[in-house]
Design a protein around this motif. Structure first.
Motif, mmCIF file in Angstrom:
data_model
loop_
_atom_site.group_PDB
_atom_site.id
_atom_site.type_symbol
_atom_site.label_atom_id
_atom_site.label_comp_id
_atom_site.label_asym_id
_atom_site.label_seq_id
_atom_site.Cartn_x
_atom_site.Cartn_y
_atom_site.Cartn_z
ATOM 1 N N GLY A 130 3.011 -26.410 -3.686
ATOM 2 C CA GLY A 130 3.522 -27.471 -2.686
ATOM 3 C C GLY A 130 4.687 -26.929 -2.050
ATOM 4 N N GLU A 151 5.609 -26.356 2.196
ATOM 5 C CA GLU A 151 6.936 -26.729 2.852
ATOM 6 C C GLU A 151 7.441 -25.499 3.498
ATOM 7 O OE1 GLU A 151 8.112 -29.825 3.399
ATOM 8 O OE2 GLU A 151 7.194 -31.022 1.489
ATOM 9 N N LYS A 190 -0.053 -28.874 3.448
ATOM 10 C CA LYS A 190 -0.410 -29.777 2.214
ATOM 11 C C LYS A 190 -0.823 -28.861 1.358
ATOM 12 C CE LYS A 190 -1.543 -34.589 1.824
ATOM 13 N NZ LYS A 190 -1.136 -34.880 0.513
ATOM 14 N N LYS A 203 0.927 -34.190 9.878
ATOM 15 C CA LYS A 203 1.752 -33.317 9.003
ATOM 16 C C LYS A 203 1.034 -32.136 8.804
ATOM 17 C CE LYS A 203 3.602 -33.488 4.313
ATOM 18 N NZ LYS A 203 4.290 -32.020 4.533
ATOM 19 N N LYS A 247 -3.368 -28.471 -1.855
ATOM 20 C CA LYS A 247 -4.293 -28.753 -2.154
ATOM 21 C C LYS A 247 -4.654 -28.183 -3.807
ATOM 22 C CE LYS A 247 -5.964 -31.311 1.338
ATOM 23 N NZ LYS A 247 -5.857 -32.533 1.349
#
Ligand code: ADP
Ligand code: MG
Length: 575
Positions: A505, A509, A476, A473, A478
């Motif tokens: 977040g 995406e 992401k 994936k 953090k």
């Protein structure tokens, strides 16, 4: 299937954790549907994902507050705050709904759609060692979770509930919901009014701008704070359709400079306007601080990577010989990083720039006469911002609001000068113009020049630019400040208008979404427009491809998505 889930969990008590997987599915508890979407593999893995849903017919929420798209954002925000109160009352710490800050953001935590109301939660399913605590899990999922949904989503159960006690507590109440939605409507109406009235920012009289401390976004105690009052020259009064009247300082399009002694509140007002791109909740003190939604804070950020920016309006003839119309570096200097931040903000659609001397490279901003005499123009690669701020306005329609307490250099180019004295603003435009010897009534001077902001060539990423080598994936978040993208990390710490980890977040995406768009012919601007249109049409669930449970995400602005993309060290452009 209520007894079903409960008895399954009781039977699983003491068995090894992996057996929990079998509880995935959909269960009905009266008006509440529980969805167990994802079950963690072990007690230390990231939490399991559950949703609860109630149909509109059962929920009985007032239609006029939960139909319009903007109203749904505000109502969902209210339900999120109320939902945390409900969880606190239930004393159920295993269930995580997500905590909002002072702003109202579009989020995935609570979904309001035509069919009903849904909460998306994370839950740490309990264990002793690696054994399932089945009875406790049953309490969480079959008792507290449905009870949570009923208390939050059955509007009839709200009547008689005590009204919110003010501050950050939000016991659900019908009046609380109506007020929350109405405030949001009024803020949006004021924002659209500002655009029509030619204002880039507004600070309401009575606003409390300073915060409780450097690490808190809560308002300073009102007994300690000097409340905001507009100078009469800049005062505007707006009557909103709700009947509310708002009065405060309007900052016109153009170049506005904020001056004043050190510690007199200059940065505080700029920071409030930086945040004014988002609506604030009642009691925050910044409810009526409203900015152009594209306003972008520009600062120096040495060390960042830059890929193919046209910074030639500011920087030319670098000793390295690099072409500044297509400038790339893995380690920008203070001035080049600020120039890059500026041109990228404009590429992402910013019509207002917010700049603070505290976080600027001095040599990017100004150069005084003696220095001009000592260092010949051809040995100085930088054309300072003071010489570019007018063309930026006339050629690109980009306004600037600037804090400058240390230099009068901007007086000549300013439309308005506002002085802060012990946190109280005054319009000192006339006096500042006198000081620079401007003729009575003469406008700000622009350095005569040919067009300097010639249309920048579109930046087009290569087809593989956002496909990191790692096959797992790829992106992401953090925390708030970092996105891990493949094997590299994108540092977002300089983005003062990125305010919530859930936005980070969503940026992760968005980068995956952009990876699909970039095909070697689509420009960054086109891709950003596409993502924005998708978000408008589908909400943030759309960016995840409508996974049943999208996790906790919040909508970032285009500006912050672009900023993350531009800071990705692996970005590659088509020549
Ligand atoms: P400057 O940028 O002019 O040096 P700052 O905006 O950093 O000043 O403010 C200096 C201090 O004053 C900060 O601690 C800030 O919290 C406080 N402050 C700012 N505005 C107000 C106000 N309206 N009332 C009370 N304190 C304030
Ligand atoms: Mg300051």
């Amino acid at each position: 299937r209520q007894s079903n889930l409960a008895s399954t969990l009781h039977n699983l008590d003491g068995r090894s954790y992996g057996n929990l997987k079998q509880i995935r599915g959909r269960y009905t508890f009266g008006p509440v549907t529980v969805f167990i979407d994802r079950v963690q593999a072990d007690p230390f893995a990231s939490p399991s994902k559950v949703r609860v849903r109630v149909d509109r017919a059962d929920a009985k929420f007032p239609l006029d507050l939960t139909t319009d798209r903007a109203d749904r954002i505000a109502a969902a925000d209210y339900l999120l705050r109320a939902g945390n109160e409900v969880l606190a009352k239930l004393d159920q710490r295993a269930l995580i709904l997500g905590h909002p800050g002072q702003e109202i953001l579009e989020r995935t935590n609570i979904l309001i759609d035509d069919a009903g109301f849904e909460a998306r939660l994370l839950v740490n399913l309990p264990a002793r060692g690696r054994r399932i605590l089945g009875h406790q899990a049953a309490d969480i999922l079959t008792r507290d979770l449905p009870e949570f949904a009923e208390r939050l989503f059955l509007f009839d159960r709200w009547s008689g509930a005590p009204a919110g006690r003010g501050g950050n507590t939000h016991a659900p109440s019908a009046q609380g919901l109506a007020d929350h939605v109405q405030l949001h409507r009024d803020q949006l109406e004021l924002r659209s009014h500002l655009g029509e009235a030619g204002l880039i920012g507004f600070v309401g009289n009575g606003a409390i701008l300073p915060r409780k401390s450097g690490d808190s976004d809560l308002p300073m105690k009102s007994s300690d704070a000097v409340v905001f009052t507009s100078p009469p020259e800049l005062e505007h009064t707006v009557e909103l359709s709700s009947g509310r009247t708002v009065t405060g300082m309007g900052i016109p399009r153009g170049v506005t400079v904020i001056v004043g002694g050190g510690y007199h509140g200059k940065s505080t007002i700029l920071r409030a306007l930086e945040r004014g791109v988002y609506p604030h909740i009642a009691g925050d003190g910044r409810e009526w601080v409203i900015s152009d939604p594209t306003a972008t804070s520009i600062r120096a950020e040495d060390g960042r990577a830059v890929t193919g920016d046209d910074i030639s309006a500011f920087i030319n003839n670098l000793p390295s010989g690099s072409d500044t119309r297509f400038f790339s570096t893995t380690n920008a200097s203070g001035s080049t990083s600020q120039a890059a931040n500026l041109v990228e903000a404009i590429e992402a659609g910013a019509k207002t720039l917010l700049i603070d001397e505290d976080t600027s490279a001095t040599n990017f901003m100004i150069r005084d006469d003696r220095m001009r005499a000592l260092i010949p123009a051809e040995r100085e690669p930088i054309t300072p911002f003071v010489s570019r701020v007018r063309p930026l306005l006339t050629e690109r329609g980009v306004s600037t609001l600037l804090v400058a307490g240390g230099s009068s250099a901007f007086f000549e180019v300013a439309d308005h000068v506002i002085a802060l004295d012990a946190y109280v603003p005054a319009d000192v435009t006339a006096r500042a113009r006198e000081l620079v010897g401007a003729e009575d009534g003469a406008g700000p001077s622009a350095e005569a020049s040919d067009a300097v902001f010639a249309a920048a060539p579109a930046r087009v990423p290569t087809a593989g630019a956002l496909r990191p080598s790692s096959k797992t994936k790829s992106a992401k978040a953090k925390g708030l400040d970092t996105v891990q993208f493949g094997r590299s990390f994108i540092d977002l710490a300089a983005l003062s208008q990125l305010i919530d980890g859930q936005q980070t977040g969503a940026i992760a995406e968005a980068l995956e979404y952009l990876a699909e768009i970039f095909d070697g012919t689509t420009s960054i601007t086109e891709a950003l427009t596409e993502i924005d249109a998708m978000l408008d049409a589908q909400g943030i669930d759309g960016i995840t491809g409508h996974r049943a449970h999208p996790g906790h995400l919040a909508r970032p602005r285009t500006q912050e998505i672009a900023a993350a993309l531009n800071r990705f060290r692996g970005l590659r452009l088509v020549d």
